[in-house]
Design a protein around this motif. Structure first.
Motif, short mmCIF file in Angstrom:
data_model
loop_
_atom_site.label_atom_id
_atom_site.label_comp_id
_atom_site.label_asym_id
_atom_site.label_seq_id
_atom_site.Cartn_x
_atom_site.Cartn_y
_atom_site.Cartn_z
N ASP A 31 0.62 -1.34 -0.11
CA ASP A 31 0.20 -0.02 -0.06
C ASP A 31 0.96 1.21 -0.11
OD1 ASP A 31 -2.33 -1.76 0.08
OD2 ASP A 31 -2.96 -0.93 1.88
N ALA A 32 2.06 1.20 0.62
CA ALA A 32 2.95 2.46 0.65
C ALA A 32 2.99 2.87 -0.80
CB ALA A 32 4.21 2.08 1.46
N TYR A 33 3.15 2.14 -1.89
CA TYR A 33 3.66 2.46 -3.09
C TYR A 33 2.37 2.81 -4.27
CZ TYR A 33 7.11 -0.44 -0.91
OH TYR A 33 7.83 -1.08 -0.10
N ILE A 34 1.23 2.72 -3.49
CA ILE A 34 0.06 2.87 -4.35
C ILE A 34 -0.02 4.49 -4.83
CG2 ILE A 34 -2.51 2.93 -4.35
CD1 ILE A 34 -2.64 0.39 -2.93
N GLY A 35 0.21 5.31 -3.77
CA GLY A 35 0.20 6.72 -3.83
C GLY A 35 1.11 7.28 -4.92
N GLN A 36 2.12 6.83 -5.05
CA GLN A 36 3.12 7.30 -6.05
C GLN A 36 2.50 6.80 -7.47
OE1 GLN A 36 5.79 9.56 -5.75
NE2 GLN A 36 5.55 9.53 -8.10
N ILE A 37 2.15 5.56 -7.33
CA ILE A 37 1.54 4.98 -8.79
C ILE A 37 0.37 5.91 -9.37
CG2 ILE A 37 0.25 2.92 -9.97
CD1 ILE A 37 2.20 1.27 -7.95
N LEU A 38 -0.53 6.06 -8.31
CA LEU A 38 -1.76 6.98 -8.83
C LEU A 38 -1.28 8.21 -9.22
CD1 LEU A 38 -4.15 5.82 -5.91
CD2 LEU A 38 -4.38 5.09 -8.01
N ARG A 39 -0.36 8.81 -8.54
CA ARG A 39 0.29 10.20 -9.04
C ARG A 39 0.90 10.16 -10.32
NH1 ARG A 39 1.02 10.40 -3.63
NH2 ARG A 39 3.15 9.64 -3.55
N ASP A 40 1.85 9.13 -10.64
CA ASP A 40 2.44 8.85 -11.87
C ASP A 40 1.33 8.96 -13.08
OD1 ASP A 40 4.61 9.32 -10.88
OD2 ASP A 40 5.33 7.04 -10.87
N VAL A 41 0.22 7.91 -12.80
CA VAL A 41 -0.81 7.63 -13.77
C VAL A 41 -1.59 8.88 -14.01
CG1 VAL A 41 -2.74 6.07 -14.29
CG2 VAL A 41 -0.90 5.06 -12.99
N ALA A 42 -2.12 9.63 -13.00
CA ALA A 42 -2.59 10.76 -13.09
C ALA A 42 -2.04 11.95 -14.09
CB ALA A 42 -2.95 11.43 -11.94
N ALA A 43 -0.42 11.97 -13.83
CA ALA A 43 0.31 12.78 -14.48
C ALA A 43 0.59 12.38 -16.14
CB ALA A 43 1.74 13.09 -13.59
N GLY A 44 0.10 11.19 -16.37
CA GLY A 44 0.28 10.87 -17.79
C GLY A 44 1.70 10.22 -17.84
N ALA A 45 2.11 9.27 -16.89
CA ALA A 45 3.44 8.81 -17.00
C ALA A 45 3.50 7.46 -17.98
CB ALA A 45 3.71 8.05 -15.69
N SER A 46 4.46 7.32 -18.53
CA SER A 46 4.50 6.18 -19.39
C SER A 46 4.94 4.62 -18.86
CB SER A 46 5.87 6.62 -20.31
OG SER A 46 7.04 6.32 -19.46
N ILE A 47 4.58 3.90 -19.63
CA ILE A 47 4.78 2.40 -18.96
C ILE A 47 6.16 2.37 -18.50
CG2 ILE A 47 5.11 0.12 -19.75
CD1 ILE A 47 2.75 0.61 -21.61
N GLU A 48 7.04 2.79 -19.16
CA GLU A 48 8.50 2.68 -18.69
C GLU A 48 8.73 3.35 -17.48
OE1 GLU A 48 12.57 1.77 -18.62
OE2 GLU A 48 10.91 0.94 -20.12
N LEU A 78 -1.49 -1.55 -15.40
CA LEU A 78 -1.93 -0.34 -14.43
C LEU A 78 -2.33 0.82 -15.44
CD1 LEU A 78 0.91 -0.13 -11.82
CD2 LEU A 78 -1.67 -0.58 -11.47
N LEU A 79 -1.57 0.83 -16.64
CA LEU A 79 -2.06 1.93 -17.48
C LEU A 79 -2.96 1.67 -18.70
CD1 LEU A 79 1.46 3.36 -18.02
CD2 LEU A 79 -0.32 4.55 -16.66
N SER A 80 -3.47 0.39 -18.67
CA SER A 80 -4.43 -0.18 -19.85
C SER A 80 -5.69 0.46 -19.65
CB SER A 80 -4.41 -1.77 -19.77
OG SER A 80 -5.10 -2.21 -18.66
N GLY A 81 -6.18 0.38 -20.83
CA GLY A 81 -7.63 1.24 -20.89
C GLY A 81 -8.75 0.18 -20.41
N ASP A 82 -8.47 -0.81 -19.88
CA ASP A 82 -9.64 -1.71 -19.32
C ASP A 82 -9.64 -1.88 -17.90
OD1 ASP A 82 -7.33 -3.43 -19.31
OD2 ASP A 82 -8.29 -5.12 -19.86
N GLN A 83 -8.65 -0.96 -17.14
CA GLN A 83 -8.61 -0.92 -15.73
C GLN A 83 -9.85 -0.52 -15.04
OE1 GLN A 83 -5.29 1.05 -15.56
NE2 GLN A 83 -5.99 2.95 -15.68
N MET A 84 -10.08 -0.93 -13.85
CA MET A 84 -11.45 -0.25 -13.17
C MET A 84 -10.97 1.22 -13.15
SD MET A 84 -12.65 -1.34 -9.61
CE MET A 84 -12.83 -3.21 -9.77
N THR A 85 -11.91 1.80 -13.28
CA THR A 85 -11.66 3.33 -12.94
C THR A 85 -13.31 3.91 -12.29
OG1 THR A 85 -13.02 3.66 -15.07
CG2 THR A 85 -10.46 3.79 -15.10
#
Length: 91
Positions: A31-48, A78-85
């Motif tokens: 869970d400690a890593y979820i926040g950064q992942i969410l921020r990266d995804v929201a900022a449009g981060a690449s798969i890389e 995590l970045l796929s279009g079929d994820q739960m939103t």
């Protein structure tokens, strides 16, 4: 935006460098890593970029060997279009 519970599920089901997915009391282990992942995804981060973050956590925080292919696979999920939103009400 991604739902934190969905990110947790992806991390446990597909990433899980500590092999704890079947340990009920450890379900919040990542869970400690979820926040950064969410921020990266929201900022449009690449798969890389997301994969690099996962690899950094694996090697520097969890002291595991790191699996680049797995990190890329998980980042893609995590970045796929079929994820739960969920929709955020602007009001």
């Amino acid at each position: 935006m991604l739902i934190a519970a969905h990110v947790r599920s992806i991390l446990l089901d597909y990433w899980d460098p500590n092999s704890i997915r079947n340990v009920p009391r450890a379900k919040g282990e990542y869970d400690a890593y979820i926040g950064q992942i969410l921020r990266d995804v929201a900022a449009g981060a690449s798969i890389e970029r997301v994969a690099q973050y996962l690899l950094r956590v694996e090697t520097e925080v969890l002291h595991q060997g790191g699996d680049r292919d797995r990190a890329l696979f998980v980042a893609e999920k995590l970045l796929s279009g079929d994820q739960m939103t969920m929709e955020v009400d602007p009001d």
